[in-house]
Design a protein around this motif. Sequence first.
Motif, PDB file in Angstrom:
ATOM      1  N   ALA A 169      34.798  41.018  27.164  1.00 21.56           N
ATOM      2  CA  ALA A 169      33.390  41.517  28.246  1.00 21.56           C
ATOM      3  C   ALA A 169      31.933  42.088  28.444  1.00 21.56           C
ATOM      4  O   ALA A 169      31.396  41.429  28.999  1.00 21.56           O
ATOM      5  N   ALA A 170      32.290  42.921  27.204  1.00 23.36           N
ATOM      6  CA  ALA A 170      31.154  43.733  27.064  1.00 23.36           C
ATOM      7  C   ALA A 170      29.501  42.624  25.988  1.00 23.36           C
ATOM      8  O   ALA A 170      28.770  42.449  26.295  1.00 23.36           O
ATOM      9  N   LEU A 171      30.186  41.247  25.364  1.00 24.02           N
ATOM     10  CA  LEU A 171      29.174  40.350  24.971  1.00 24.02           C
ATOM     11  C   LEU A 171      29.508  39.146  25.558  1.00 24.02           C
ATOM     12  O   LEU A 171      28.833  38.334  25.050  1.00 24.02           O
ATOM     13  N   ASP A 172      30.144  38.826  26.078  1.00 21.60           N
ATOM     14  CA  ASP A 172      30.090  37.569  26.546  1.00 21.60           C
ATOM     15  C   ASP A 172      30.262  37.089  28.062  1.00 21.60           C
ATOM     16  O   ASP A 172      30.732  37.580  28.984  1.00 21.60           O
ATOM     17  N   PRO A 173      28.939  36.723  28.889  1.00 22.74           N
ATOM     18  CA  PRO A 173      28.499  36.615  30.312  1.00 22.74           C
ATOM     19  C   PRO A 173      29.427  35.655  30.879  1.00 22.74           C
ATOM     20  O   PRO A 173      29.384  36.158  31.985  1.00 22.74           O
ATOM     21  N   ARG A 174      30.679  35.070  30.650  1.00 21.96           N
ATOM     22  CA  ARG A 174      30.835  34.075  31.665  1.00 21.96           C
ATOM     23  C   ARG A 174      32.151  35.000  31.868  1.00 21.96           C
ATOM     24  O   ARG A 174      33.388  34.374  32.935  1.00 21.96           O
ATOM     25  N   VAL A 175      32.609  36.038  31.325  1.00 22.14           N
ATOM     26  CA  VAL A 175      33.792  37.679  31.863  1.00 22.14           C
ATOM     27  C   VAL A 175      33.626  37.820  32.871  1.00 22.14           C
ATOM     28  O   VAL A 175      32.741  38.414  33.619  1.00 22.14           O
ATOM     29  N   ALA A 176      34.077  36.879  34.612  1.00 17.16           N
ATOM     30  CA  ALA A 176      33.591  37.460  35.426  1.00 17.16           C
ATOM     31  C   ALA A 176      34.638  38.498  35.821  1.00 17.16           C
ATOM     32  O   ALA A 176      34.108  39.534  37.613  1.00 17.16           O
ATOM     33  N   ALA A 177      35.667  39.322  36.070  1.00 22.39           N
ATOM     34  CA  ALA A 177      36.288  40.265  35.538  1.00 22.39           C
ATOM     35  C   ALA A 177      37.039  40.098  34.735  1.00 22.39           C
ATOM     36  O   ALA A 177      37.483  39.727  33.770  1.00 22.39           O
ATOM     37  N   VAL A 178      37.682  41.989  35.126  1.00 21.20           N
ATOM     38  CA  VAL A 178      38.520  41.900  33.812  1.00 21.20           C
ATOM     39  C   VAL A 178      39.443  43.429  33.606  1.00 21.20           C
ATOM     40  O   VAL A 178      38.746  44.313  34.965  1.00 21.20           O
ATOM     41  N   ALA A 179      40.210  43.181  32.792  1.00 21.94           N
ATOM     42  CA  ALA A 179      41.144  44.267  33.462  1.00 21.94           C
ATOM     43  C   ALA A 179      42.271  44.466  32.530  1.00 21.94           C
ATOM     44  O   ALA A 179      41.809  43.919  30.948  1.00 21.94           O
ATOM     45  N   THR A 180      42.176  45.744  32.073  1.00 22.46           N
ATOM     46  CA  THR A 180      42.871  46.853  30.335  1.00 22.46           C
ATOM     47  C   THR A 180      44.309  47.781  30.767  1.00 22.46           C
ATOM     48  O   THR A 180      44.212  48.270  31.896  1.00 22.46           O
ATOM     49  N   VAL A 181      45.097  47.309  30.174  1.00 21.31           N
ATOM     50  CA  VAL A 181      45.967  48.398  30.515  1.00 21.31           C
ATOM     51  C   VAL A 181      46.380  48.923  28.998  1.00 21.31           C
ATOM     52  O   VAL A 181      47.004  47.661  27.957  1.00 21.31           O
ATOM     53  N   SER A 182      46.937  49.766  28.925  1.00 19.42           N
ATOM     54  CA  SER A 182      47.299  50.554  27.710  1.00 19.42           C
ATOM     55  C   SER A 182      46.046  49.990  26.387  1.00 19.42           C
ATOM     56  O   SER A 182      46.723  50.551  25.275  1.00 19.42           O
ATOM     57  N   GLY A 183      44.634  50.164  26.297  1.00 25.95           N
ATOM     58  CA  GLY A 183      44.620  49.676  25.479  1.00 25.95           C
ATOM     59  C   GLY A 183      43.406  50.891  25.062  1.00 25.95           C
ATOM     60  O   GLY A 183      43.209  52.179  25.536  1.00 25.95           O
ATOM     61  N   PRO A 184      43.182  50.753  23.595  1.00 26.73           N
ATOM     62  CA  PRO A 184      42.664  52.156  23.322  1.00 26.73           C
ATOM     63  C   PRO A 184      40.923  51.833  23.541  1.00 26.73           C
ATOM     64  O   PRO A 184      40.241  50.495  22.755  1.00 26.73           O
TER      65      PRO A 184
END
Length: 342
Positions: free
Chosen positions: A223-238
């Motif tokens: 999500a930080a590097l690809d502008p095509r990511v329009a929504a993001v969620a993380t679950v238990s991510g480090p």
Amino acid sequence: MSATEPATTEIATEPATEAAGFADAQWRRATGAGVDPHEYRRVTGGLGSVADWGPSFRRTGRAYVARAADAGSAVTAGESLLMAARWYHLATLAPYAQAHHAAAEADEAMGRALAVLEPGARRVRGEGFTGWLRGPADAPGTVVVVPGLDSAKEEFLGLASALLARGLAVFAMDGPGQGALTATTVVQADYDRVVGRVVDALGVPRIGLVGLSLGGYYAARTAALDPRVAAVATVSGPFRLDWEQLPQPVRDILAQRAGGTGPARAFTRQVDLAALAPRIEAPLLVVDGGQDVIPGATNGEPLARHAPHAAYLSVPHGDHLLGNAQPDWLPHVADHLTNTLT
């Protein structure tokens, strides 16, 4: 009773005790993946050692494949094959020489299930990835589900179902070192390059991303590097990993998936979102479990704090992957992705 009998008994029961402890540690993850808790207890209750884990779970998977062959309807056959896929995948969680065969069986069972239940599902492959695109061709948005270190696309069928129920298309993938690609690839810190190729192959202008466990790092990085990511969620991510503090079992899995201890150390050093978090422009939902305590792993709160458009959801009783608390987070994640993409 001779003096040697207690010692002999202790030696005999030690592997079974270790197996019981391992089964208890994996119980919430397995039931969160969708297997019946009673069947899980029956299967793991008969383990003589951790070495029996893989063969026992593969036998259970084969039993579901047999049920599919004898099923009275296509729906029953497909559902049995999806359950087989879950058991085959779970067979890979313990050290097991044939784990790559179990991963391949999981992949095959999922493909057979979708051929019956969702004939429109499409297999999509490319360099460093493979998976299934599901959902309507005219969906208002597409979500890529990114698994973690020792997880795979077969583990998160419940999440995929929640997204599909909201009208989205879903691409459930295995990437480097994951699932069907375990035997031929190793983990890759710059996973954003892989997701970039996924988006190209899907032919969509933008995507939603949801990453689970280590997949949360992959998703946030992308999500930080690809502008095509329009929504993001993380679950238990480090947010960050520290090799020296990680428990030995986690180090062992990392070394196995990275191709050695040296590459695993190098990989771990790259898992750090401090510089990337401020660059995430997409709306971000970070989910943590309050009982998720792994030495050497910094949970997601700093990610939510440093990302400019982030919300943080901490479930106090949730463990790693929050398999024991799905009603507390899964609808929020599905709604966040749906509302943002549509």
